[in-house]
Motif scaffolding. Structure first.
Motif, PDB file in Angstrom:
ATOM      1  N   SER A 143       0.837  -1.203   0.000  1.00 13.17           N
ATOM      2  CA  SER A 143       0.000   0.000   0.000  1.00 13.17           C
ATOM      3  C   SER A 143       0.868   1.248   0.000  1.00 13.17           C
ATOM      4  CB  SER A 143      -0.906   0.025   1.238  1.00 13.17           C
ATOM      5  OG  SER A 143      -1.786  -1.075   1.256  1.00 13.17           O
TER       6      SER A 143
ATOM      7  N   VAL B  86       5.252   6.410  -8.670  1.00 14.67           N
ATOM      8  CA  VAL B  86       4.882   5.183  -7.974  1.00 14.67           C
ATOM      9  C   VAL B  86       5.367   4.015  -8.822  1.00 14.67           C
ATOM     10  CG1 VAL B  86       2.973   3.722  -7.212  1.00 14.67           C
ATOM     11  CG2 VAL B  86       2.881   6.198  -6.835  1.00 14.67           C
TER      12      VAL B  86
ATOM     13  N   ASP C 119      -0.021  -0.588 -11.903  1.00 12.88           N
ATOM     14  CA  ASP C 119      -0.289   0.715 -11.286  1.00 12.88           C
ATOM     15  C   ASP C 119       0.943   1.628 -11.359  1.00 12.88           C
ATOM     16  OD1 ASP C 119      -2.095  -1.028  -8.745  1.00 12.88           O
ATOM     17  OD2 ASP C 119      -2.954   0.135 -10.399  1.00 12.88           O
ATOM     18  N   THR C 120       2.051   1.101 -11.827  1.00 19.67           N
ATOM     19  CA  THR C 120       3.278   1.889 -11.944  1.00 19.67           C
ATOM     20  C   THR C 120       3.073   3.058 -12.900  1.00 19.67           C
ATOM     21  OG1 THR C 120       4.718   0.023 -11.446  1.00 19.67           O
ATOM     22  CG2 THR C 120       5.687   1.840 -12.702  1.00 19.67           C
TER      23      THR C 120
ATOM     24  N   ARG D 247      -9.814  -0.863  -4.518  1.00 14.99           N
ATOM     25  CA  ARG D 247      -8.406  -0.862  -4.092  1.00 14.99           C
ATOM     26  C   ARG D 247      -7.933   0.529  -3.678  1.00 14.99           C
ATOM     27  NH1 ARG D 247      -4.368  -2.028  -7.532  1.00 14.99           N
ATOM     28  NH2 ARG D 247      -5.457  -1.242  -9.379  1.00 14.99           N
ATOM     29  N   PHE D 248      -8.388   1.559  -4.373  1.00 16.78           N
ATOM     30  CA  PHE D 248      -7.958   2.930  -4.095  1.00 16.78           C
ATOM     31  C   PHE D 248      -9.105   3.697  -3.443  1.00 16.78           C
ATOM     32  CE2 PHE D 248      -4.604   3.459  -7.732  1.00 16.78           C
ATOM     33  CZ  PHE D 248      -3.993   2.285  -7.327  1.00 16.78           C
TER      34      PHE D 248
ATOM     35  N   VAL E   5      -9.433   0.654 -10.507  1.00 18.35           N
ATOM     36  CA  VAL E   5      -8.954   0.878  -9.135  1.00 18.35           C
ATOM     37  C   VAL E   5     -10.074   0.776  -8.099  1.00 18.35           C
ATOM     38  CG1 VAL E   5      -7.142   2.396 -10.020  1.00 18.35           C
ATOM     39  CG2 VAL E   5      -9.219   3.404  -9.031  1.00 18.35           C
TER      40      VAL E   5
ATOM     41  N   LEU F 292      -1.590  -2.957  -4.420  1.00 19.82           N
ATOM     42  CA  LEU F 292      -0.970  -2.401  -5.626  1.00 19.82           C
ATOM     43  C   LEU F 292      -0.497  -3.495  -6.563  1.00 19.82           C
ATOM     44  CD1 LEU F 292       0.845   0.599  -3.992  1.00 19.82           C
ATOM     45  CD2 LEU F 292      -0.709   0.763  -5.940  1.00 19.82           C
ATOM     46  N   LYS F 293      -0.587  -3.194  -7.854  1.00 17.58           N
ATOM     47  CA  LYS F 293      -0.191  -4.119  -8.904  1.00 17.58           C
ATOM     48  C   LYS F 293       0.899  -3.481  -9.759  1.00 17.58           C
ATOM     49  CE  LYS F 293      -5.000  -5.718  -9.270  1.00 17.58           C
ATOM     50  NZ  LYS F 293      -6.160  -5.892 -10.196  1.00 17.58           N
TER      51      LYS F 293
ATOM     52  N   VAL G 283       5.691  -0.199  -8.753  1.00 17.57           N
ATOM     53  CA  VAL G 283       5.273  -1.431  -8.094  1.00 17.57           C
ATOM     54  C   VAL G 283       6.005  -2.589  -8.758  1.00 17.57           C
ATOM     55  CG1 VAL G 283       3.334  -2.874  -7.392  1.00 17.57           C
ATOM     56  CG2 VAL G 283       3.008  -0.401  -7.693  1.00 17.57           C
TER      57      VAL G 283
ATOM     58  N   MET H  59      -3.820   3.864  -1.720  1.00 16.31           N
ATOM     59  CA  MET H  59      -3.718   2.808  -2.729  1.00 16.31           C
ATOM     60  C   MET H  59      -3.345   1.505  -2.048  1.00 16.31           C
ATOM     61  SD  MET H  59      -1.777   4.904  -5.767  1.00 16.31           S
ATOM     62  CE  MET H  59      -0.236   4.986  -4.872  1.00 16.31           C
ATOM     63  N   ASN H  60      -4.239   0.548  -2.094  1.00 15.31           N
ATOM     64  CA  ASN H  60      -4.012  -0.770  -1.505  1.00 15.31           C
ATOM     65  C   ASN H  60      -3.927  -1.833  -2.600  1.00 15.31           C
ATOM     66  OD1 ASN H  60      -4.255   0.425   1.059  1.00 15.31           O
ATOM     67  ND2 ASN H  60      -6.464   0.040   1.107  1.00 15.31           N
TER      68      ASN H  60
END
Length: 126
Positions: free
Chosen positions: A17, A122, A90-91, A67-68, A64, A86-87, A124, A83-84
């Motif tokens: 997250s 961000v 999501d970068t 998750r967000f 999202v 994350l994948k 991930v 943001m939880n």
């Protein structure tokens, strides 16, 4: 002069997250909608989430949802993006922006936003 400053990005692993912050200053945004967009390398900048500053009503892109979470702290003039789960997809560089229109249909379009922050990265990893 109006200013939006993002913070909170970083490098995390898939499933982790992060919470992004957007500090607003220089003018009153109480009648605005505040949005988060993201842009991955080689891709268009895309809408992620938005919140009406006065009502707190929220809007999300389907990818999202669940998750967000977008929220705001009126006393701090700050908008957050939690943001939880994350994948790697999501970068991106995440941008905060302000939209002066009341039409919720405008929140999904980056051209309707007239103030932007500088962005925060961000990343991930899988």
């Amino acid at each position: 002069q109006a200013q939006l400053v993002e913070s909170g990005g970083g490098l995390v692993q898939a499933g982790d997250s992060l919470r992004l912050s957007c500090a607003a200053s220089g003018r009153t945004f109480s009648n605005y909608a505040m949005g988060w967009f993201r842009q991955a390398p080689g891709k268009e900048r895309e809408f992620v989430a938005a919140i009406r500053w006065n009502s707190g009503r929220t809007y999300y892109v389907d990818s999202v949802k669940g998750r967000f979470t977008i929220s705001r702290d009126n006393a701090k003039n700050t908008v957050y993006l939690q943001m939880n789960s994350l994948k790697p997809e999501d970068t991106a560089v995440y941008y905060c922006a302000a939209n002066p229109y009341s039409d919720s249909g405008s929140y999904y379009s980056r051209i309707k936003y007239d103030y932007w922050g500088q962005g925060t990265q961000v990343t991930v990893s899988s």
